[in-house]
Design a protein around this motif. Structure first.
Motif, PDB file in Angstrom:
ATOM      1  N   GLY A  48       0.793  -1.165   0.123  1.00 13.76           N
ATOM      2  CA  GLY A  48       0.077   0.062  -0.068  1.00 13.76           C
ATOM      3  C   GLY A  48       0.929   1.156   0.259  1.00 13.76           C
ATOM      4  N   ILE A  49       0.175   2.302   0.206  1.00 13.01           N
ATOM      5  CA  ILE A  49       0.724   3.709   0.266  1.00 13.01           C
ATOM      6  C   ILE A  49       0.460   4.418   1.561  1.00 13.01           C
ATOM      7  CG2 ILE A  49       0.533   5.832  -0.697  1.00 13.01           C
ATOM      8  CD1 ILE A  49      -0.628   4.556  -3.123  1.00 13.01           C
ATOM      9  N   ILE A  50       1.548   5.093   2.129  1.00 12.19           N
ATOM     10  CA  ILE A  50       1.308   5.809   3.209  1.00 12.19           C
ATOM     11  C   ILE A  50       1.534   7.219   2.992  1.00 12.19           C
ATOM     12  CG2 ILE A  50       3.581   5.212   4.118  1.00 12.19           C
ATOM     13  CD1 ILE A  50       2.532   5.872   7.012  1.00 12.19           C
ATOM     14  N   GLU A  66      11.867   3.957   7.700  1.00 14.11           N
ATOM     15  CA  GLU A  66      12.811   2.861   8.121  1.00 14.11           C
ATOM     16  C   GLU A  66      12.133   1.593   8.456  1.00 14.11           C
ATOM     17  OE1 GLU A  66      16.206   2.331  11.431  1.00 14.11           O
ATOM     18  OE2 GLU A  66      15.833   4.299  10.832  1.00 14.11           O
ATOM     19  N   TYR A  67      10.839   1.863   9.129  1.00 13.73           N
ATOM     20  CA  TYR A  67      10.276   0.507   9.815  1.00 13.73           C
ATOM     21  C   TYR A  67       8.980   0.083   9.072  1.00 13.73           C
ATOM     22  CZ  TYR A  67      13.342   1.317  13.821  1.00 13.73           C
ATOM     23  OH  TYR A  67      14.420   1.836  14.538  1.00 13.73           O
ATOM     24  N   MET A  68       8.612   1.011   8.302  1.00  7.53           N
ATOM     25  CA  MET A  68       7.494   0.538   7.544  1.00  7.53           C
ATOM     26  C   MET A  68       7.787  -0.751   6.657  1.00  7.53           C
ATOM     27  SD  MET A  68       7.021   3.074   4.244  1.00  7.53           S
ATOM     28  CE  MET A  68       8.046   3.079   2.891  1.00  7.53           C
ATOM     29  N   PRO A  69       6.495  -1.662   6.270  1.00  2.00           N
ATOM     30  CA  PRO A  69       6.947  -2.833   5.639  1.00  2.00           C
ATOM     31  C   PRO A  69       7.500  -2.684   4.327  1.00  2.00           C
ATOM     32  CG  PRO A  69       4.591  -2.786   6.692  1.00  2.00           C
ATOM     33  CD  PRO A  69       5.286  -1.438   6.944  1.00  2.00           C
ATOM     34  N   LYS A  70       8.420  -3.324   3.666  1.00  2.00           N
ATOM     35  CA  LYS A  70       8.885  -3.036   2.409  1.00  2.00           C
ATOM     36  C   LYS A  70       8.153  -2.917   1.195  1.00  2.00           C
ATOM     37  CE  LYS A  70      10.658  -7.789   1.563  1.00  2.00           C
ATOM     38  NZ  LYS A  70       9.781  -8.293   0.709  1.00  2.00           N
ATOM     39  N   GLU A  71       6.732  -3.524   1.389  1.00  4.07           N
ATOM     40  CA  GLU A  71       5.998  -3.605   0.303  1.00  4.07           C
ATOM     41  C   GLU A  71       5.183  -2.074   0.171  1.00  4.07           C
ATOM     42  OE1 GLU A  71       5.583  -5.735   2.731  1.00  4.07           O
ATOM     43  OE2 GLU A  71       6.721  -7.453   1.754  1.00  4.07           O
ATOM     44  N   PHE A  72       5.445  -1.296   1.272  1.00  5.65           N
ATOM     45  CA  PHE A  72       4.685  -0.081   1.162  1.00  5.65           C
ATOM     46  C   PHE A  72       5.664   1.184   0.434  1.00  5.65           C
ATOM     47  CE2 PHE A  72       1.434  -1.403   3.836  1.00  5.65           C
ATOM     48  CZ  PHE A  72       0.492  -0.533   3.973  1.00  5.65           C
ATOM     49  N   GLN A  73       4.854   2.040   0.050  1.00  6.37           N
ATOM     50  CA  GLN A  73       5.446   3.268  -0.517  1.00  6.37           C
ATOM     51  C   GLN A  73       5.007   4.598   0.359  1.00  6.37           C
ATOM     52  OE1 GLN A  73       4.709   4.164  -4.578  1.00  6.37           O
ATOM     53  NE2 GLN A  73       5.711   1.893  -5.338  1.00  6.37           N
ATOM     54  N   MET A  74       5.909   5.460   0.322  1.00  2.00           N
ATOM     55  CA  MET A  74       5.478   6.569   1.218  1.00  2.00           C
ATOM     56  C   MET A  74       5.652   7.853   0.348  1.00  2.00           C
ATOM     57  SD  MET A  74       7.618   8.432   4.384  1.00  2.00           S
ATOM     58  CE  MET A  74       7.222   7.476   5.762  1.00  2.00           C
ATOM     59  N   LEU A  75       4.442   8.650   0.750  1.00  2.00           N
ATOM     60  CA  LEU A  75       4.096   9.849   0.083  1.00  2.00           C
ATOM     61  C   LEU A  75       4.405  10.908   1.061  1.00  2.00           C
ATOM     62  CD1 LEU A  75       3.641  11.999  -2.129  1.00  2.00           C
ATOM     63  CD2 LEU A  75       0.982  11.373  -1.968  1.00  2.00           C
ATOM     64  N   LEU A  76       5.410  11.699   1.096  1.00  2.00           N
ATOM     65  CA  LEU A  76       5.787  12.656   2.280  1.00  2.00           C
ATOM     66  C   LEU A  76       5.169  14.016   1.607  1.00  2.00           C
ATOM     67  CD1 LEU A  76       7.138  13.668   4.669  1.00  2.00           C
ATOM     68  CD2 LEU A  76       9.350  14.086   3.369  1.00  2.00           C
ATOM     69  N   ILE A  77       4.275  14.386   2.706  1.00  2.00           N
ATOM     70  CA  ILE A  77       3.681  15.908   2.313  1.00  2.00           C
ATOM     71  C   ILE A  77       4.348  17.052   3.315  1.00  2.00           C
ATOM     72  CG2 ILE A  77       1.684  17.455   2.129  1.00  2.00           C
ATOM     73  CD1 ILE A  77       0.356  14.797   1.258  1.00  2.00           C
ATOM     74  N   ALA A  78       5.100  17.913   2.904  1.00  2.00           N
ATOM     75  CA  ALA A  78       5.857  18.633   3.727  1.00  2.00           C
ATOM     76  C   ALA A  78       6.405  19.932   3.005  1.00  2.00           C
ATOM     77  CB  ALA A  78       7.351  17.903   4.377  1.00  2.00           C
ATOM     78  N   SER A  79       6.690  21.012   3.965  1.00  6.02           N
ATOM     79  CA  SER A  79       7.292  22.230   3.337  1.00  6.02           C
ATOM     80  C   SER A  79       8.927  21.893   2.536  1.00  6.02           C
ATOM     81  CB  SER A  79       7.875  23.092   4.222  1.00  6.02           C
ATOM     82  OG  SER A  79       8.884  22.653   4.952  1.00  6.02           O
ATOM     83  N   ALA A  80       8.853  22.858   1.582  1.00  4.61           N
ATOM     84  CA  ALA A  80       9.765  22.564   0.518  1.00  4.61           C
ATOM     85  C   ALA A  80      11.039  22.466   1.470  1.00  4.61           C
ATOM     86  CB  ALA A  80      10.037  23.706  -0.418  1.00  4.61           C
ATOM     87  N   ALA A  81      11.431  23.118   2.291  1.00  3.12           N
ATOM     88  CA  ALA A  81      12.703  23.050   3.196  1.00  3.12           C
ATOM     89  C   ALA A  81      12.690  21.634   3.956  1.00  3.12           C
ATOM     90  CB  ALA A  81      12.757  23.888   4.336  1.00  3.12           C
ATOM     91  N   THR A 106      -0.320  11.669  -8.137  1.00  2.00           N
ATOM     92  CA  THR A 106       1.037  10.923  -7.431  1.00  2.00           C
ATOM     93  C   THR A 106       0.309   9.708  -6.841  1.00  2.00           C
ATOM     94  OG1 THR A 106       1.825  13.338  -6.767  1.00  2.00           O
ATOM     95  CG2 THR A 106       2.756  11.300  -5.874  1.00  2.00           C
ATOM     96  N   VAL A 107      -0.769  10.052  -6.232  1.00  7.30           N
ATOM     97  CA  VAL A 107      -1.332   8.645  -5.605  1.00  7.30           C
ATOM     98  C   VAL A 107      -1.885   7.583  -6.731  1.00  7.30           C
ATOM     99  CG1 VAL A 107      -3.471   7.679  -4.454  1.00  7.30           C
ATOM    100  CG2 VAL A 107      -2.169   9.693  -3.429  1.00  7.30           C
ATOM    101  N   GLU A 108      -2.283   8.025  -7.787  1.00  3.95           N
ATOM    102  CA  GLU A 108      -2.582   7.464  -8.907  1.00  3.95           C
ATOM    103  C   GLU A 108      -1.336   6.539  -9.394  1.00  3.95           C
ATOM    104  OE1 GLU A 108      -4.505   7.501 -13.291  1.00  3.95           O
ATOM    105  OE2 GLU A 108      -4.446   9.231 -12.245  1.00  3.95           O
ATOM    106  N   MET A 109      -0.148   7.239  -9.679  1.00  2.00           N
ATOM    107  CA  MET A 109       1.116   6.723 -10.133  1.00  2.00           C
ATOM    108  C   MET A 109       1.464   5.850  -9.304  1.00  2.00           C
ATOM    109  SD  MET A 109       4.660   8.611 -10.892  1.00  2.00           S
ATOM    110  CE  MET A 109       4.597   8.923  -9.119  1.00  2.00           C
ATOM    111  N   MET A 110       1.408   6.033  -7.961  1.00  2.10           N
ATOM    112  CA  MET A 110       1.857   5.067  -6.746  1.00  2.10           C
ATOM    113  C   MET A 110       1.058   3.976  -6.828  1.00  2.10           C
ATOM    114  SD  MET A 110       2.872   7.794  -3.999  1.00  2.10           S
ATOM    115  CE  MET A 110       3.915   6.807  -2.856  1.00  2.10           C
ATOM    116  N   ASP A 111      -0.253   3.992  -6.881  1.00  2.08           N
ATOM    117  CA  ASP A 111      -1.145   2.957  -6.980  1.00  2.08           C
ATOM    118  C   ASP A 111      -0.817   2.173  -8.127  1.00  2.08           C
ATOM    119  OD1 ASP A 111      -3.458   1.543  -5.775  1.00  2.08           O
ATOM    120  OD2 ASP A 111      -4.615   2.315  -7.613  1.00  2.08           O
TER     121      ASP A 111
END
Length: 183
Positions: A48-50, A66-81, A106-111
């Motif tokens: 899945g996606i987090i 670091e600790y998420m299951p290897k089958e997951f992808q992460m989408l980080l939403i943060a400030s540019a910095a 982005t979610v569609e591409m990751m999915d």
């Protein structure tokens, strides 16, 4: 559809993203406001996606990564910095302020990527145990001896019978051995 976990320290941000995704046809599996609860939500899921923020009360996004299951992808939403990681496997990032169309694309591409990976995993040939391999070899040997088949013809015969009967190759090999050794 793949599993989607949303994790932000502020529940209202997570619920806003959940609402956007739900309106576009995505199902959100879990919403969390701490890193530990996000990891807990992911552990029971296979792929899945987090979608998460940068900092939580108990950990940073990098620790979740670091600790998420290897089958997951992460989408980080943060400030540019806050977005420093470049070219890290299974990590995408979007900077704030968040644009809805960028999030959805982005979610569609990751999915799509996860779906392709799952399909490739299913298409890999199964690894058979030594006993199963020996049973198949014995069934082929019996067919070669009794019917004059080549090894390839014997294998194709077992495959064809397996497909016709809706059984696995090993089960078909067992049936062939039991029938041929009785005679």
């Amino acid at each position: 559809m793949n599993n989607i976990v949303i994790a932000f320290p502020k529940k209202e941000v997570a619920n806003s993203i959940k609402k956007i995704l739900a309106q576009s046809g995505y199902t959100v599996t879990a919403v969390a406001n701490t890193g530990a609860s996000a990891l807990s939500s992911m552990n029971g899921l296979n792929m899945g996606i987090i979608i998460c923020g940068y900092r939580f009360s108990d950990m940073m996004y990098s620790e979740i990564y670091e600790y998420m299951p290897k089958e997951f992808q992460m989408l980080l939403i943060a400030s540019a910095a806050g977005i420093m990681e470049k070219n890290v496997d299974n990590l995408m990032s979007l900077s704030m302020p968040l644009k809805v169309h960028e999030l959805l694309q982005t979610v569609e591409m990751m999915d799509y990527t996860i779906t392709r990976r799952r399909k490739k995993l299913r298409q890999r040939p199964k690894v058979r145990s030594k006993e199963d391999q020996e049973m198949l070899s014995s069934a082929k040997a019996v067919l070669m001896e009794r019917n004059g088949f080549s090894e390839e013809e014997a294998h194709r015969y077992i495959q064809k019978r397996s497909m016709d009967n809706g059984t696995g190759l090993v089960e078909t090999a067992q049936m062939i051995l039991s029938l041929m050794t009785e005679v």
